[in-house]
Design a protein around this motif. Structure first.
Motif, mmCIF file in Angstrom:
data_model
loop_
_atom_site.group_PDB
_atom_site.id
_atom_site.type_symbol
_atom_site.label_atom_id
_atom_site.label_comp_id
_atom_site.label_asym_id
_atom_site.label_seq_id
_atom_site.Cartn_x
_atom_site.Cartn_y
_atom_site.Cartn_z
ATOM 1 N N ARG A 90 -10.066 31.402 40.668
ATOM 2 C CA ARG A 90 -9.444 32.024 39.492
ATOM 3 C C ARG A 90 -9.983 33.426 39.273
ATOM 4 O O ARG A 90 -9.223 34.366 38.978
ATOM 5 C CB ARG A 90 -9.702 31.187 38.238
ATOM 6 N N SER A 91 -11.297 33.586 39.416
ATOM 7 C CA SER A 91 -11.917 34.892 39.222
ATOM 8 C C SER A 91 -11.350 35.917 40.198
ATOM 9 O O SER A 91 -11.033 37.062 39.813
ATOM 10 C CB SER A 91 -13.435 34.787 39.397
ATOM 11 N N LYS A 92 -11.176 35.519 41.437
ATOM 12 C CA LYS A 92 -10.641 36.433 42.443
ATOM 13 C C LYS A 92 -9.178 36.749 42.163
ATOM 14 O O LYS A 92 -8.741 37.901 42.282
ATOM 15 C CB LYS A 92 -10.778 35.827 43.837
ATOM 16 N N ALA A 93 -8.407 35.725 41.787
ATOM 17 C CA ALA A 93 -6.975 35.919 41.531
ATOM 18 C C ALA A 93 -6.742 36.868 40.364
ATOM 19 O O ALA A 93 -5.817 37.683 40.388
ATOM 20 C CB ALA A 93 -6.308 34.576 41.266
ATOM 21 N N THR A 94 -7.565 36.773 39.327
ATOM 22 C CA THR A 94 -7.376 37.634 38.154
ATOM 23 C C THR A 94 -7.961 39.026 38.354
ATOM 24 O O THR A 94 -7.654 39.942 37.580
ATOM 25 C CB THR A 94 -8.013 36.991 36.909
ATOM 26 N N SER A 95 -8.794 39.207 39.387
ATOM 27 C CA SER A 95 -9.401 40.522 39.627
ATOM 28 C C SER A 95 -8.472 41.451 40.391
ATOM 29 O O SER A 95 -8.671 42.672 40.392
ATOM 30 C CB SER A 95 -10.713 40.363 40.399
ATOM 31 N N ILE A 96 -7.461 40.890 41.057
ATOM 32 C CA ILE A 96 -6.521 41.707 41.829
ATOM 33 C C ILE A 96 -5.258 41.898 41.015
ATOM 34 O O ILE A 96 -4.500 40.953 40.787
ATOM 35 C CB ILE A 96 -6.191 41.030 43.182
ATOM 36 N N GLN A 97 -5.044 43.112 40.590
ATOM 37 C CA GLN A 97 -3.891 43.420 39.749
ATOM 38 C C GLN A 97 -2.909 44.306 40.510
ATOM 39 O O GLN A 97 -3.299 45.285 41.133
ATOM 40 C CB GLN A 97 -4.331 44.142 38.470
ATOM 41 N N GLN A 113 -1.264 38.012 46.936
ATOM 42 C CA GLN A 113 -0.671 36.753 47.383
ATOM 43 C C GLN A 113 -1.738 35.793 47.897
ATOM 44 O O GLN A 113 -1.726 34.599 47.584
ATOM 45 C CB GLN A 113 0.335 37.021 48.501
ATOM 46 N N GLN A 114 -2.654 36.328 48.715
ATOM 47 C CA GLN A 114 -3.691 35.482 49.291
ATOM 48 C C GLN A 114 -4.574 34.882 48.207
ATOM 49 O O GLN A 114 -4.932 33.691 48.259
ATOM 50 C CB GLN A 114 -4.534 36.303 50.269
ATOM 51 N N ALA A 115 -4.923 35.680 47.209
ATOM 52 C CA ALA A 115 -5.760 35.182 46.119
ATOM 53 C C ALA A 115 -5.041 34.098 45.327
ATOM 54 O O ALA A 115 -5.651 33.083 44.946
ATOM 55 C CB ALA A 115 -6.157 36.337 45.202
ATOM 56 N N GLN A 116 -3.747 34.264 45.097
ATOM 57 C CA GLN A 116 -2.989 33.255 44.367
ATOM 58 C C GLN A 116 -2.853 31.973 45.189
ATOM 59 O O GLN A 116 -2.875 30.861 44.635
ATOM 60 C CB GLN A 116 -1.611 33.797 43.985
ATOM 61 N N ARG A 117 -2.704 32.108 46.500
ATOM 62 C CA ARG A 117 -2.635 30.911 47.356
ATOM 63 C C ARG A 117 -3.954 30.147 47.330
ATOM 64 O O ARG A 117 -3.975 28.912 47.335
ATOM 65 C CB ARG A 117 -2.262 31.303 48.789
ATOM 66 N N GLN A 118 -5.050 30.888 47.313
ATOM 67 C CA GLN A 118 -6.360 30.236 47.254
ATOM 68 C C GLN A 118 -6.536 29.468 45.953
ATOM 69 O O GLN A 118 -7.092 28.358 45.948
ATOM 70 C CB GLN A 118 -7.459 31.284 47.423
ATOM 71 N N LEU A 119 -6.067 30.052 44.864
ATOM 72 C CA LEU A 119 -6.147 29.349 43.583
ATOM 73 C C LEU A 119 -5.256 28.112 43.597
ATOM 74 O O LEU A 119 -5.641 27.057 43.077
ATOM 75 C CB LEU A 119 -5.753 30.285 42.438
#
Length: 211
Positions: A90-97, A113-119
């Protein structure tokens, strides 16, 4: 009584010429609008609007995570590895804007996209863990959160589909006639838009979230 135009002939001629110029300009504007000159900026705005919905739904999902983690922790604190993975994802997904100004950056879009897939993967593992805890599965707060998460996944799928379609319409417009002509003449600063990668996550139907 007849009214006479007492202005000198050159003045009257100049005035008529000005009227014709204005009329010609008006007709030209109408012809251009009918030829699709406004299609490109209109489609570009639709892309930006569709992307805003994608961001909104991903943010909605991210907002659910802290409460979900705390609820699971109350019944399955020993699953610390899984809980930590969700928090970090979640931290990584919200850090990429990615906003309208950086939407044309392929690398940043791929990172997003990659961060959202990881979440998504981390949340799936968390849901799988919950199957081992009957008391957790019957907790009212958990039931409400899983329902909200499932609804959010549906909204994400719809928002992604709408964004993909908006980008396809925009890219097609600037690559085909007459849009390609207007693009070269007037909108060369608007580039080809990047789209989501063609993965299973892009399907029109929402992914199954088994709670």
């Amino acid at each position: 009584m007849t009214m006479h135009d007492n202005r000198p002939a050159p003045a009257r001629t100049g005035l008529r010429a000005l009227h014709w110029q204005c009329l010609t300009l008006l007709c030209l504007c109408l012809m251009l609008s009918g030829c699709g000159i406004n299609n490109i900026p209109t489609l570009d705005e639709k892309v930006k609007s569709a992307w805003s919905q994608v961001e909104n739904q991903y943010q909605r999902r991210a907002d659910l995570v802290p409460n979900l983690v705390e609820t699971v922790k109350g019944y399955a604190n020993q699953e610390q590895e899984t809980l930590t993975a969700v928090i970090e994802a979640r931290s990584k997904a919200t850090s990429i804007q990615v906003d309208a100004d950086t939407l044309n950056n392929p690398e940043q879009l791929q990172q997003f996209q990659q961060a959202q897939r990881q979440l998504s993967g981390a949340l799936s593992r968390l849901m799988a863990v919950s199957e081992r805890y009957p008391e957790l599965k019957s907790n009212q707060n958990f039931l409400a959160l899983q329902s909200q998460l499932e609804g959010t996944e549906n909204r994400i799928a719809v928002a992604r589909r709408d964004f993909i379609q908006a980008v396809e319409a925009y890219n097609t417009e600037i690559r085909t006639f007459p849009g390609s002509i207007w693009h070269k003449l007037m909108y060369s600063d608007l580039p080809i838009r990047e789209n989501f990668e063609a993965t299973a996550e892009n399907a029109d139907q929402a992914p199954q979230v088994n709670f």
